[in-house]
Design a protein around this motif. Structure first.
Motif, mmCIF file in Angstrom:
data_model
loop_
_atom_site.group_PDB
_atom_site.id
_atom_site.type_symbol
_atom_site.label_atom_id
_atom_site.label_comp_id
_atom_site.label_asym_id
_atom_site.label_seq_id
_atom_site.Cartn_x
_atom_site.Cartn_y
_atom_site.Cartn_z
ATOM 1 N N CYS A 1 56.830 40.324 50.104
ATOM 2 C CA CYS A 1 55.646 39.550 49.744
ATOM 3 C C CYS A 1 54.922 39.046 50.988
ATOM 4 C CB CYS A 1 56.042 38.375 48.855
ATOM 5 S SG CYS A 1 54.640 37.439 48.212
ATOM 6 N N VAL B 1 51.004 40.133 51.644
ATOM 7 C CA VAL B 1 49.936 39.137 51.747
ATOM 8 C C VAL B 1 49.194 39.302 53.071
ATOM 9 C CG1 VAL B 1 49.462 36.674 51.967
ATOM 10 C CG2 VAL B 1 51.017 37.482 50.191
ATOM 11 N N SER C 1 44.590 45.610 48.239
ATOM 12 C CA SER C 1 44.254 45.393 46.834
ATOM 13 C C SER C 1 45.099 46.245 45.901
ATOM 14 C CB SER C 1 42.773 45.714 46.593
ATOM 15 O OG SER C 1 41.956 44.920 47.407
ATOM 16 N N SER D 1 50.811 36.301 43.473
ATOM 17 C CA SER D 1 50.159 36.081 42.179
ATOM 18 C C SER D 1 48.873 36.874 41.989
ATOM 19 C CB SER D 1 49.857 34.588 42.010
ATOM 20 O OG SER D 1 49.013 34.133 43.054
ATOM 21 N N GLU D 2 48.248 37.335 43.066
ATOM 22 C CA GLU D 2 46.987 38.067 42.919
ATOM 23 C C GLU D 2 47.184 39.464 42.323
ATOM 24 O OE1 GLU D 2 43.585 37.045 45.769
ATOM 25 O OE2 GLU D 2 45.350 37.204 47.085
ATOM 26 N N PHE D 3 48.380 40.013 42.460
ATOM 27 C CA PHE D 3 48.675 41.320 41.866
ATOM 28 C C PHE D 3 49.096 41.106 40.419
ATOM 29 C CE2 PHE D 3 48.832 42.231 46.347
ATOM 30 C CZ PHE D 3 48.289 43.500 46.431
ATOM 31 N N ASP D 4 48.086 41.011 39.562
ATOM 32 C CA ASP D 4 48.312 40.597 38.182
ATOM 33 C C ASP D 4 48.405 41.763 37.198
ATOM 34 O OD1 ASP D 4 45.672 41.174 38.739
ATOM 35 O OD2 ASP D 4 44.860 39.705 37.340
ATOM 36 N N TRP E 1 48.125 46.145 41.302
ATOM 37 C CA TRP E 1 46.787 45.973 41.861
ATOM 38 C C TRP E 1 46.207 44.623 41.458
ATOM 39 C CZ3 TRP E 1 48.225 49.035 37.852
ATOM 40 C CH2 TRP E 1 47.588 48.864 36.617
ATOM 41 N N LYS E 2 45.161 44.237 42.192
ATOM 42 C CA LYS E 2 44.432 43.014 41.908
ATOM 43 C C LYS E 2 43.283 43.353 40.963
ATOM 44 C CE LYS E 2 45.443 41.156 46.528
ATOM 45 N NZ LYS E 2 44.860 40.728 47.831
ATOM 46 N N SER E 3 43.356 42.897 39.734
ATOM 47 C CA SER E 3 42.369 43.295 38.727
ATOM 48 C C SER E 3 40.975 42.742 39.015
ATOM 49 C CB SER E 3 42.831 42.845 37.337
ATOM 50 O OG SER E 3 42.897 41.429 37.258
ATOM 51 N N ARG E 4 40.874 41.679 39.799
ATOM 52 C CA ARG E 4 39.553 41.137 40.137
ATOM 53 C C ARG E 4 38.851 42.007 41.177
ATOM 54 N NH1 ARG E 4 39.532 38.861 45.053
ATOM 55 N NH2 ARG E 4 41.519 38.275 46.018
ATOM 56 N N VAL E 5 39.612 42.895 41.831
ATOM 57 C CA VAL E 5 39.053 43.726 42.893
ATOM 58 C C VAL E 5 38.848 45.166 42.449
ATOM 59 C CG1 VAL E 5 39.427 44.621 45.238
ATOM 60 C CG2 VAL E 5 40.103 42.275 44.666
#
Length: 221
Positions: free
Chosen positions: A25, A29, A34, A57-60, A78-82
């Protein structure tokens, strides 16, 4: 393709230990990636708490290929916001999905992650599997992971080479018009950890020559 999208591809040699997940992790980070593609998870079941500890936590969003007992296993997160990743497909040794970049100016493309087998008869079947995989991933495509194969003499630090298998692998790369993305920072990605060690470049990122996704964070940690 989107030049701001970073991907980490890493053979982690197991996600079972909490200390290992914490160390992973920290590096993930720092990378600012992404998308993360992990091979050899050695886990038959991956839950959200494991992904949280290993990636943050960003890898949701994530999908995974089961390990066979404590062998193999692939995790794609992956980061769904990206970025948006859909249509996951699984074979014996691969996990594929379609990546939709954050910018509408760039078309979707396919990402396939592999963890190759150890035995020669299984490797031959694995190469057939990769040929079939290309047909199921039309258009732009990136193939990455731990192939447990080499195709050049310089990918190993001694002369104990299986040239027959090397030729088979090279023929596949040529037939599918695949080109390796250059690995920065080191020459080999695996060590026998003996004295003296056998060093091999087993982890590759390869793609059809017309795509050229040079934005990749090509990492063998």
């Amino acid at each position: 393709m989107d030049h701001d999208l970073k991907i980490v591809i890493w053979n982690v040699r197991g996600l079972n230990a909490r200390a290992r997940r914490t160390a992973i992790c920290s590096l993930i980070v720092t990378s600012g990636a992404s998308i993360v593609c992990l091979q050899e998870t050695k886990m038959a079941l991956i839950c959200s708490s494991v992904v949280l500890e290993a990636l943050g936590s960003e890898f949701d969003e994530y999908v995974y290929l089961l390990a066979d007992d404590t062998r193999g296993g692939i995790l794609l997160a992956w980061k769904s916001r990206v970025v948006t990743i859909t249509n996951p497909e699984f074979t014996t040794h691969t996990l594929s999905a379609q990546v939709t970049p954050p910018s509408s100016q760039h078309p979707p493309w396919w990402l396939s992650i592999v963890y190759g087998p150890q035995l020669d008869d299984e490797k031959i079947e694995f190469l057939r599997e990769l040929r079939d995989l290309r047909a199921s991933c039309p258009g732009p495509w990136m193939l990455c992971g731990d192939f447990n194969l080499i195709y050049r003499d310089e990918d190993k630090n001694n002369n104990n080479l299986d040239r027959h298998m090397m030729r088979r692998f090279k023929h596949l790369l040529n037939d599918l018009a695949l080109k390796e993305v250059y690995l920065n920072g080191r020459r080999y990605t695996w060590s026998s950890e003996h004295s003296p060690p056998t060093l091999v470049h087993l982890d590759l990122i390869i793609n059809p020559q017309f795509i050229g996704p040079r934005y990749l964070l090509s990492t063998a940690l």
